[in-house]
Design an enzyme around this catalytic site. Structure first.
Site, PDB file in Angstrom:
ATOM      1  N   VAL A 152       0.857  10.899   7.573  1.00 16.30           N
ATOM      2  CA  VAL A 152       2.060  10.656   8.368  1.00 16.30           C
ATOM      3  C   VAL A 152       3.147  10.077   7.459  1.00 16.30           C
ATOM      4  O   VAL A 152       2.874   9.222   6.619  1.00 16.30           O
ATOM      5  CB  VAL A 152       1.742   9.693   9.549  1.00 16.30           C
ATOM      6  CG1 VAL A 152       3.000   9.382  10.352  1.00 16.30           C
ATOM      7  CG2 VAL A 152       0.664  10.291  10.437  1.00 16.30           C
TER       8      VAL A 152
ATOM      9  N   LYS B 195       5.586   9.522   4.483  1.00 22.15           N
ATOM     10  CA  LYS B 195       5.496   9.826   3.044  1.00 22.15           C
ATOM     11  C   LYS B 195       4.070  10.037   2.545  1.00 22.15           C
ATOM     12  O   LYS B 195       3.868  10.488   1.418  1.00 22.15           O
ATOM     13  CB  LYS B 195       6.173   8.701   2.250  1.00 22.15           C
ATOM     14  CG  LYS B 195       7.688   8.670   2.444  1.00 22.15           C
ATOM     15  CD  LYS B 195       8.305   7.618   1.547  1.00 22.15           C
ATOM     16  CE  LYS B 195       9.801   7.520   1.817  1.00 22.15           C
ATOM     17  NZ  LYS B 195      10.373   6.322   1.201  1.00 22.15           N
TER      18      LYS B 195
ATOM     19  N   GLU C  54      -9.692  -1.374  10.970  1.00 22.34           N
ATOM     20  CA  GLU C  54     -10.793  -1.732  10.059  1.00 22.34           C
ATOM     21  C   GLU C  54     -11.541  -2.967  10.579  1.00 22.34           C
ATOM     22  O   GLU C  54     -12.766  -3.056  10.475  1.00 22.34           O
ATOM     23  CB  GLU C  54     -10.248  -1.982   8.653  1.00 22.34           C
ATOM     24  CG  GLU C  54     -11.318  -2.262   7.618  1.00 22.34           C
ATOM     25  CD  GLU C  54     -10.744  -2.377   6.213  1.00 22.34           C
ATOM     26  OE1 GLU C  54     -10.678  -1.361   5.511  1.00 22.34           O
ATOM     27  OE2 GLU C  54     -10.346  -3.506   5.838  1.00 22.34           O
TER      28      GLU C  54
ATOM     29  N   HIS D 153     -17.089  -1.696   1.440  1.00 16.40           N
ATOM     30  CA  HIS D 153     -15.768  -1.836   0.815  1.00 16.40           C
ATOM     31  C   HIS D 153     -15.925  -2.280  -0.644  1.00 16.40           C
ATOM     32  O   HIS D 153     -16.644  -3.242  -0.928  1.00 16.40           O
ATOM     33  CB  HIS D 153     -14.960  -2.874   1.597  1.00 16.40           C
ATOM     34  CG  HIS D 153     -13.490  -2.811   1.338  1.00 16.40           C
ATOM     35  ND1 HIS D 153     -12.936  -3.089   0.113  1.00 16.40           N
ATOM     36  CD2 HIS D 153     -12.457  -2.487   2.145  1.00 16.40           C
ATOM     37  CE1 HIS D 153     -11.620  -2.951   0.188  1.00 16.40           C
ATOM     38  NE2 HIS D 153     -11.305  -2.574   1.409  1.00 16.40           N
ATOM     39  N   PRO D 154     -15.239  -1.582  -1.572  1.00 16.21           N
ATOM     40  CA  PRO D 154     -15.416  -1.912  -2.999  1.00 16.21           C
ATOM     41  C   PRO D 154     -14.859  -3.292  -3.357  1.00 16.21           C
ATOM     42  O   PRO D 154     -15.257  -3.864  -4.373  1.00 16.21           O
ATOM     43  CB  PRO D 154     -14.615  -0.815  -3.713  1.00 16.21           C
ATOM     44  CG  PRO D 154     -13.586  -0.386  -2.721  1.00 16.21           C
ATOM     45  CD  PRO D 154     -14.254  -0.502  -1.377  1.00 16.21           C
TER      46      PRO D 154
HETATM   47  C1  UD2 Z   1      -7.034  -0.248   4.320  1.00 10.37           C
HETATM   48  C2  UD2 Z   1      -8.043   0.831   4.673  1.00 10.37           C
HETATM   49  C3  UD2 Z   1      -7.439   1.723   5.718  1.00 10.37           C
HETATM   50  C4  UD2 Z   1      -7.067   0.924   6.958  1.00 10.37           C
HETATM   51  C5  UD2 Z   1      -6.129  -0.221   6.559  1.00 10.37           C
HETATM   52  C6  UD2 Z   1      -5.949  -1.216   7.689  1.00 10.37           C
HETATM   53  C7  UD2 Z   1      -9.547   1.558   2.879  1.00 10.37           C
HETATM   54  C8  UD2 Z   1      -9.629   2.152   1.532  1.00 10.37           C
HETATM   55  N1  UD2 Z   1      -8.324   1.554   3.440  1.00 10.37           N
HETATM   56  O1  UD2 Z   1      -6.065   0.456   3.561  1.00 10.37           O
HETATM   57  O2  UD2 Z   1      -8.332   2.750   6.099  1.00 10.37           O
HETATM   58  O3  UD2 Z   1      -8.239   0.447   7.590  1.00 10.37           O
HETATM   59  O4  UD2 Z   1      -6.648  -0.972   5.478  1.00 10.37           O
HETATM   60  O5  UD2 Z   1      -5.037  -0.757   8.597  1.00 10.37           O
HETATM   61  O6  UD2 Z   1     -10.536   1.164   3.440  1.00 10.37           O
HETATM   62  N2  UD2 Z   1      -1.251   6.399   6.981  1.00 10.37           N
HETATM   63  C9  UD2 Z   1      -0.270   7.399   7.009  1.00 10.37           C
HETATM   64  N3  UD2 Z   1       1.037   7.027   6.940  1.00 10.37           N
HETATM   65  C10 UD2 Z   1       1.439   5.728   6.834  1.00 10.37           C
HETATM   66  C11 UD2 Z   1       0.445   4.729   6.787  1.00 10.37           C
HETATM   67  C12 UD2 Z   1      -0.880   5.101   6.852  1.00 10.37           C
HETATM   68  O7  UD2 Z   1      -0.583   8.577   7.107  1.00 10.37           O
HETATM   69  O8  UD2 Z   1       2.660   5.479   6.749  1.00 10.37           O
HETATM   70  C13 UD2 Z   1      -2.664   6.793   7.093  1.00 10.37           C
HETATM   71  C14 UD2 Z   1      -3.167   7.436   5.803  1.00 10.37           C
HETATM   72  O9  UD2 Z   1      -4.175   8.370   6.116  1.00 10.37           O
HETATM   73  C15 UD2 Z   1      -3.734   6.270   5.047  1.00 10.37           C
HETATM   74  C16 UD2 Z   1      -4.349   5.460   6.189  1.00 10.37           C
HETATM   75  O10 UD2 Z   1      -3.473   5.644   7.309  1.00 10.37           O
HETATM   76  O11 UD2 Z   1      -4.671   6.706   4.079  1.00 10.37           O
HETATM   77  C17 UD2 Z   1      -4.534   3.969   5.930  1.00 10.37           C
HETATM   78  O12 UD2 Z   1      -3.302   3.380   5.559  1.00 10.37           O
HETATM   79  P1  UD2 Z   1      -3.127   2.641   4.147  1.00 10.37           P
HETATM   80  O13 UD2 Z   1      -3.768   3.475   3.113  1.00 10.37           O
HETATM   81  O14 UD2 Z   1      -1.707   2.286   3.956  1.00 10.37           O
HETATM   82  O15 UD2 Z   1      -3.970   1.353   4.401  1.00 10.37           O
HETATM   83  P2  UD2 Z   1      -4.553   0.307   3.302  1.00 10.37           P
HETATM   84  O16 UD2 Z   1      -4.288   0.796   1.921  1.00 10.37           O
HETATM   85  O17 UD2 Z   1      -4.107  -1.056   3.636  1.00 10.37           O
END
Ligand code: UD2
Length: 322
Positions: free
Chosen positions: A92, A94, A272, A202-203
């Site tokens: 979704v 970018k 999560e 989780h790593p």
């Molecule tokens: C962690 C988790 C993620 C989620 C989040 C808490 C891992 C490696 N990642 O990553 O799964 O549980 O914490 O909310 O365990 N996305 C979009 N557009 C956006 C934002 C998110 O498509 O603008 C989707 C996309 O598939 C992304 C996922 O949501 O991979 C998780 O978002 P993130 O990667 O920004 O979350 P992150 O890095 O905090």
């Protein structure tokens, strides 16, 4: 009798307190001595039995690390079952920029030789890249609304996964994996990962004491995990299992998330946190080691012999809507 490989060498052992010995190193588990009788599958000839990591949970679910399974045997067993594996990925806003690498590398490593149906959810269907897919592999694109809060995009995945299973997958897929898009495959992810309910450690926390796990700590939230509780800290970025098991997980996490939201509560790590609460109550039947979701910014630790899937380095300020 016509299996291409001999069955694995196995031996039954009475393990006394192995858990306590190993847990102090890589898993903050029960310190009380445990006594159990289990069957240990010996590794292929020439490979060492893994004694440096925990390979079974106290509820006797396997913890999958390199060297704990025979990939050829597993493939030969599951290929005969003619299974279909569904995989969901959200791109979704970018985050669409990550989709090409995700899909291309999945062709090289994710259930190669199996029937795999990818479901891409995006608000930018016209920007979904063309990727050559092997026979038996399919990609379906579905439109979803955007949001100006990344927390909502991430958390709303549970509702969409629930609906996908109810409306489309119940008789079309056997297993499902739900994966973060900002990641790439680097090594085999195959039949060894199949199970009823599957979680990935989780790593970032697998070497830590349980007290450091970032569970939701407010008792007011449905995602609450009390101090002293919890097994592992699992990733929101990869989970799966049998379609009916993941349906129950998604439905429960969605309900708990929405119920929290009505009371003005958002758990520390959105879905999560709810997933971690769910896995504490409903123990996963298979646990995947951090090989199955590493993070590119982390140096590889010695016990990680292979990285199969890993989150890419990203600049949150540039890619998130808020
Ligand atoms: C962690 C988790 C993620 C989620 C989040 C808490 C891992 C490696 N990642 O990553 O799964 O549980 O914490 O909310 O365990 N996305 C979009 N557009 C956006 C934002 C998110 O498509 O603008 C989707 C996309 O598939 C992304 C996922 O949501 O991979 C998780 O978002 P993130 O990667 O920004 O979350 P992150 O890095 O905090």
């Amino acid at each position: 009798a016509d299996l291409p490989l001999k069955p694995p060498r196995s031996v039954s052992l009475v393990l006394i307190s192995t858990w306590s010995l190993l847990s102090s190193k890589y898993c903050p588990f029960y310190s009380a001595a445990s006594l159990c009788c289990i069957t240990v599958f010996l590794p292929p000839k020439g490979k060492q039995l893994r004694t440096d990591v925990v390979t079974v949970t106290p509820w006797l679910a396997p913890v999958v690390w390199e060297g704990t399974f025979n990939p050829f045997l597993l493939d030969s067993i599951y290929k005969r079952k003619n299974i279909t594996i569904a995989a969901t990925v959200f791109a979704v806003g970018k985050y669409i920029m990550f989709l090409k690498d995700f899909l291309q590398t999945s062709e090289e490593h994710f259930f190669v030789g199996f029937r795999v149906d990818f479901y891409v959810f995006t608000d930018r269907p016209n920007e979904v890249p063309k990727v050559n897919m092997a026979a038996g592999r399919m990609l379906t694109v579905r439109s979803v609304p955007s949001s100006n809060r990344w927390q909502e995009i991430s958390a709303r995945r549970m509702e969409i996964i629930q609906n996908l299973i109810e409306k489309k997958l119940q008789n079309r897929a056997d297993y499902i994996f739900c994966l973060d898009v900002d990641s790439k495959f680097h090594g085999r992810w195959g039949a060894e990962s199949l199970g009823g309910l599957v979680a990935v450690i989780h790593p970032g926390y697998y070497r830590d004491d349980r007290s450091r796990f970032p569970y939701e700590r407010s008792p007011a939230s449905n995602a609450y995990v009390a101090p002293g509780e919890g097994d592992f800290y699992y990733c929101g970025g990869a989970f799966g299992g049998l379609v009916e098991e993941v349906h129950l997980l998604a439905k429960t996490c969605r309900k708990n998330f929405e119920d929290d939201a009505k009371r003005g509560i958002e758990a520390a790590w959105q879905e999560e946190s709810h997933l971690n609460r769910y896995m504490w109550i409903n123990k996963p039947s298979k646990v995947l080691s951090p090989e199955y979701l590493w993070q590119d910014f982390k140096p590889k630790n010695p016990e990680v012999q292979i990285i199969r899937f890993s989150g890419v380095i990203k600049n949150y300020a540039n890619i998130r809507p808020n």
